[in-house]
Design an enzyme around this catalytic site. Structure first.
Site, PDB file in Angstrom:
ATOM      1  N   GLY A 183       0.819  -1.203   0.000  1.00  0.00           N
ATOM      2  CA  GLY A 183       0.000   0.000   0.000  1.00  0.00           C
ATOM      3  C   GLY A 183       0.853   1.253   0.000  1.00  0.00           C
ATOM      4  O   GLY A 183       2.020   1.230   0.408  1.00  0.00           O
ATOM      5  N   CYS A 184       0.295   2.361  -0.429  1.00  0.00           N
ATOM      6  CA  CYS A 184       1.090   3.588  -0.587  1.00  0.00           C
ATOM      7  C   CYS A 184       1.613   4.107   0.752  1.00  0.00           C
ATOM      8  O   CYS A 184       2.827   4.204   0.954  1.00  0.00           O
ATOM      9  CB  CYS A 184       0.285   4.655  -1.327  1.00  0.00           C
ATOM     10  SG  CYS A 184      -1.317   5.051  -0.599  1.00  0.00           S
ATOM     11  N   HIS A 185       0.735   4.441   1.695  1.00  0.00           N
ATOM     12  CA  HIS A 185       1.191   4.914   3.005  1.00  0.00           C
ATOM     13  C   HIS A 185       2.032   3.844   3.698  1.00  0.00           C
ATOM     14  O   HIS A 185       3.051   4.148   4.323  1.00  0.00           O
ATOM     15  CB  HIS A 185       0.006   5.264   3.905  1.00  0.00           C
ATOM     16  CG  HIS A 185      -0.815   6.416   3.437  1.00  0.00           C
ATOM     17  ND1 HIS A 185      -0.389   7.724   3.522  1.00  0.00           N
ATOM     18  CD2 HIS A 185      -2.060   6.455   2.896  1.00  0.00           C
ATOM     19  CE1 HIS A 185      -1.346   8.526   3.068  1.00  0.00           C
ATOM     20  NE2 HIS A 185      -2.348   7.781   2.678  1.00  0.00           N
TER      21      HIS A 185
END
Length: 309
Positions: free
Chosen positions: A114-116
């Site tokens: 995931g990005c975060h």
């Protein structure tokens, strides 16, 4: 030549992957016309024909897509949250550990980070692995991202002819502390409790800065800032993830790697209060760039092939 299918190519991540792959000479893209893009039978045929399938879908649709695959040869790269901590799936972040790096070329089921979560894991995993940070550490994390991370709907809101004044200022969200990335943030790093997490979206297209603040007293056995820096420099010295502690006049911009697929890891602060930071593009190392990097490992290609570093 390997056949590649993107299930969900109309979304933000899917479109980015399609744009990057359309010019590649080492793969053939399987595509569906608009009339068949959501047709289950057509998708099933494409998924089973493909050597590599990217899933750029909501979680439930991603699980359904996997259930449609009837062979044991199609390699699946899932960009959704559905399988990031699922049994039998490899977490696609080769830089953080040899156990991910060594398995990636032969893995059949790969969950794209995931990005975060990518920034938090890149910062915390090495410290837990080295015994510098205890598994029972109670951590906080704040992350500011460009609005493209919100997908087509949010992009349209920020880029409309008439934009609400509220969109002109940074907006914190996931206020209920139940963000979908928390599960992988704790599971992959091995910490006992998920961090207090404050994601913020702001009025710029792409880019991301994830920060994990620490007190020196949280470190084990009298370890120091210098110990953290040494670990990061040893682990992150490749073309995609690297240690870089330069800031522009004392400011660290979340957009400094916009349009790139690389990630910069840094340590700031002092001997008492420490800031661990990861800067990257939410659409790059935080999404499509990470997915393409994983595909390159599967193909036996240069990991940076088709990436902007």
């Amino acid at each position: 030549m390997k056949k590649v299918f993107i299930d969900g190519s109309a979304g933000t991540t899917g479109l980015r992957i399609y744009e990057r792959l359309s010019s590649r000479k080492d793969i053939t893209l399987i595509t569906l016309d608009e009339a068949h893009r959501k047709d289950t039978a057509s998708r099933k045929a494409a998924l089973n024909e493909a050597d590599i399938a990217f899933l750029c879908l909501p979680d439930d649709a991603a699980r359904e897509a996997v259930s449609l695959i009837e062979n044991d040869t199609t390699v699946v790269l899932d960009t959704s949250t559905a399988h990031r901590t699922a049994e039998g799936w490899l977490y696609g972040f080769p830089e953080i550990s040899d156990r991910f790096f060594e398995k990636l070329p032969t893995a059949k089921r790969i969950a794209v980070p995931g990005c975060h979560a990518s920034g938090f894991i890149a910062l915390v995993y090495p410290l837990v692995e080295a015994g510098i940070l205890p598994r029972d550490a109670l951590l906080t994390c704040h992350s500011i991202t460009g609005y493209s991370g919100g997908g087509k709907k949010m992009i349209a809101e920020y880029e409309a002819d008439e934009v609400s004044e509220l969109l002109g200022a940074p907006r914190q969200y996931a206020l209920g502390q139940s963000h979908k990335h928390l599960k992988e943030m704790s599971a992959i790093t091995g910490i006992d409790s998920a961090p207090l997490f404050s994601p913020i979206v702001s009025d710029f297209y792409s880019g991301m800065c994830v920060t994990v603040p620490l007190f020196a007293t949280q470190l084990c056995d009298g370890k120091t800032v210098e110990d953290i820096i040494a670990i990061y420099k040893n682990k992150y010295n490749g073309p995609i993830v690297s240690y870089c502690d330069s800031a522009d006049g004392g400011f660290l911009s979340a957009a400094s790697l916009s349009g790139k697929d690389s990630m910069h890891i840094s340590v700031y602060g002092n001997e008492e209060r420490i800031l661990l930071t990861a800067v990257y593009d939410n659409l790059g190392k935080g999404a499509s760039g990470a997915a393409l990097e994983c595909m390159n490992y599967v193909l036996g290609a240069d990991p940076t092939e088709g990436l902007e570093i």
